[in-house]
Design an enzyme around this catalytic site. Structure first.
Site, PDB file in Angstrom:
ATOM      1  N   ASP A 102      -2.267 -11.725  -1.919  1.00  0.00           N
ATOM      2  CA  ASP A 102      -1.016 -10.968  -1.919  1.00  0.00           C
ATOM      3  C   ASP A 102      -0.486 -10.772  -0.509  1.00  0.00           C
ATOM      4  O   ASP A 102      -1.087 -10.073   0.302  1.00  0.00           O
ATOM      5  CB  ASP A 102      -1.261  -9.610  -2.581  1.00  0.00           C
ATOM      6  N   ASP A 275       7.085 -13.109  -0.826  1.00  0.00           N
ATOM      7  CA  ASP A 275       5.999 -12.435  -1.528  1.00  0.00           C
ATOM      8  C   ASP A 275       5.288 -13.355  -2.519  1.00  0.00           C
ATOM      9  O   ASP A 275       5.872 -13.778  -3.513  1.00  0.00           O
ATOM     10  CB  ASP A 275       6.553 -11.213  -2.272  1.00  0.00           C
TER      11      ASP A 275
END
Length: 402
Positions: A102, A275
């Site tokens: 992440d 992201d």
């Protein structure tokens, strides 16, 4: 294959040319493989997961109060939908945990599925740790422990969260956070921030720069190893041409970009986030409506995505992102969901669904999210040392797998 010493010597030499990026010829010792998995129940979940995550980004920009962020959650927690996992060893026993990679968060934690068992290398700090992601959350206790990313990527003392409770992470064990360390602020009681895995690899002398590079290969198959996470530099075998860098903006891996479709300017010099934890490509409401109108797409109630006809697909033009003065084009094929996975999102096998979704009203600094459907077409570099984000084309930029 480079030896460790020759590799470090090469990096040291590269650092002497300040304007040049660190480029390391392929060597597996500084990289770990990434495996793509799906956890999809419907297209509405696909869209809602990204919107919930986006809301948590916006909330955190306004307040660092975790309790207040949870209170503001307008969308119920939904499972992570499409994720990239890395197998990470923790503790003296090197217990393997399947962690989501992440870039939108920075804490590393375990225990969502495989429970953490303290070993001889474990130290319980007694501090509480808690992070809300929008698409999930966890809380527990901080430990300091040994973390093994690969045989040559070993962190002797890493802050990890050990979950006593978690939501939205079924089928995974937690998160490997590779966002900026500012994102750890106020997540652990008693300290302001904690070093990320990238910070510690650098401070412990394993890598020469705080740089993480990511490559994905577009695929229409579930649970396949098709990515690489590279620490300390970049892997020259994974990209074509030059890497274009642009300054990082905000607390996240934020950038500024302009988006055009044909002769239509969709977004002009707006700021947003890159992201890996977001599946789709989200544009602010104004830009999204311009894109949909230019194509003539219609909302599909079954999936929550927009769909187009075969004739409209054949007429699709490139969606062009200008980043750092360089154009990066999402081809027509890159703008659609893999058709072999249509039924997995509750759609029709014969339909064509767009991967661009509506982020909603404009909010400064959050005008788009370039999710994994964008990142799987380009090589991405997250450079903490120089506070910048880089992109390059790959041999899969124009792939027609979808």
């Amino acid at each position: 294959m480079f030896s460790t010493l020759s590799l470090l010597a090469f990096v040291t030499l590269a650092l002497n040319v300040a304007a040049k990026p660190v480029v390391i010829d392929r060597s597996p010792i500084l990289s770990i493989p990434l495996t793509k998995i799906h956890n999809i129940t419907s297209g509405h979940n696909l869209v809602a997961s990204g919107l919930a995550r986006a809301q948590s980004f916006k909330d955190r920009a306004k307040t660092h109060d975790l309790a207040e962020i949870r209170k503001r959650q307008a969308i119920p927690v939904t499972n992570e939908v499409v994720t990239y996992l890395a197998s990470v060893g923790v503790g003296a026993s090197d217990t393997q945990y399947q962690l989501i990679v992440d870039t939108g968060s920075s804490n590393t934690w375990v225990g969502a599925t495989t429970k953490y068992v303290p070993s001889s290398t474990s130290t319980d700090t007694g501090d509480r740790v808690s992070v809300t992601y929008g698409s999930g959350e966890f809380s527990g206790t901080e430990y300091i422990d040994e973390v093994t990313l690969s045989s040559s990527l070993v962190i002797t003392s890493q802050s990890i969260g050990v979950a006593s409770s978690s939501e939205g992470f079924e089928g995974t064990d937690g998160i490997l956070g590779i966002g900026p360390d500012d994102l750890t602020e106020d997540t652990v009681s008693g300290v302001s921030t904690v070093p990320t895995v990238t910070d510690n690899l650098f401070s412990q002398g394993t890598i020469a720069e705080k740089v993480v590079a990511i490559s994905f290969e577009p695929t229409t198959t579930d649970e396949v190893t098709n990515g690489e996470l590279f620490f300390g530099g970049t892997d020259s075998s994974k990209f074509t041409g030059d890497i274009t860098y642009t300054s990082k903006t905000g607390d996240y891996w934020g950038i500024t970009q302009t988006v055009t479709y044909g002769s239509t300017t969709i977004q002009s010099s707006l700021s947003g986030i890159v992201d890996t934890g977001t599946t789709l490509l989200y544009l602010d409401e104004n830009g999204f409506e311009k894109y949909i109108e230019a194509i003539g797409a219609t909302l599909d109630d079954e999936t929550g995505l927009y769909k187009i006809t075969t004739a409209q697909y054949n007429a699709l033009e490139d969606l062009v992102f200008t980043i750092g003065g360089t154009e990066f084009s999402l081809t027509p094929n890159a703008q659609i969901w893999p058709r072999s996975l249509n039924t997995a999102i509750g759609g029709s096998a014969s339909s064509i669904y767009l991967v661009v979704a509506n982020l909603g009203g404009e909010e400064a600094g959050f005008d788009f999210i370039d999710g994994y459907v964008f990142l799987e077409r380009f090589y991405s570099v997250f450079d903490t040392t120089n506070s910048r984000v880089g992109f390059a084309t790959t041999s899969f930029t124009t792939a027609t797998t979808n």
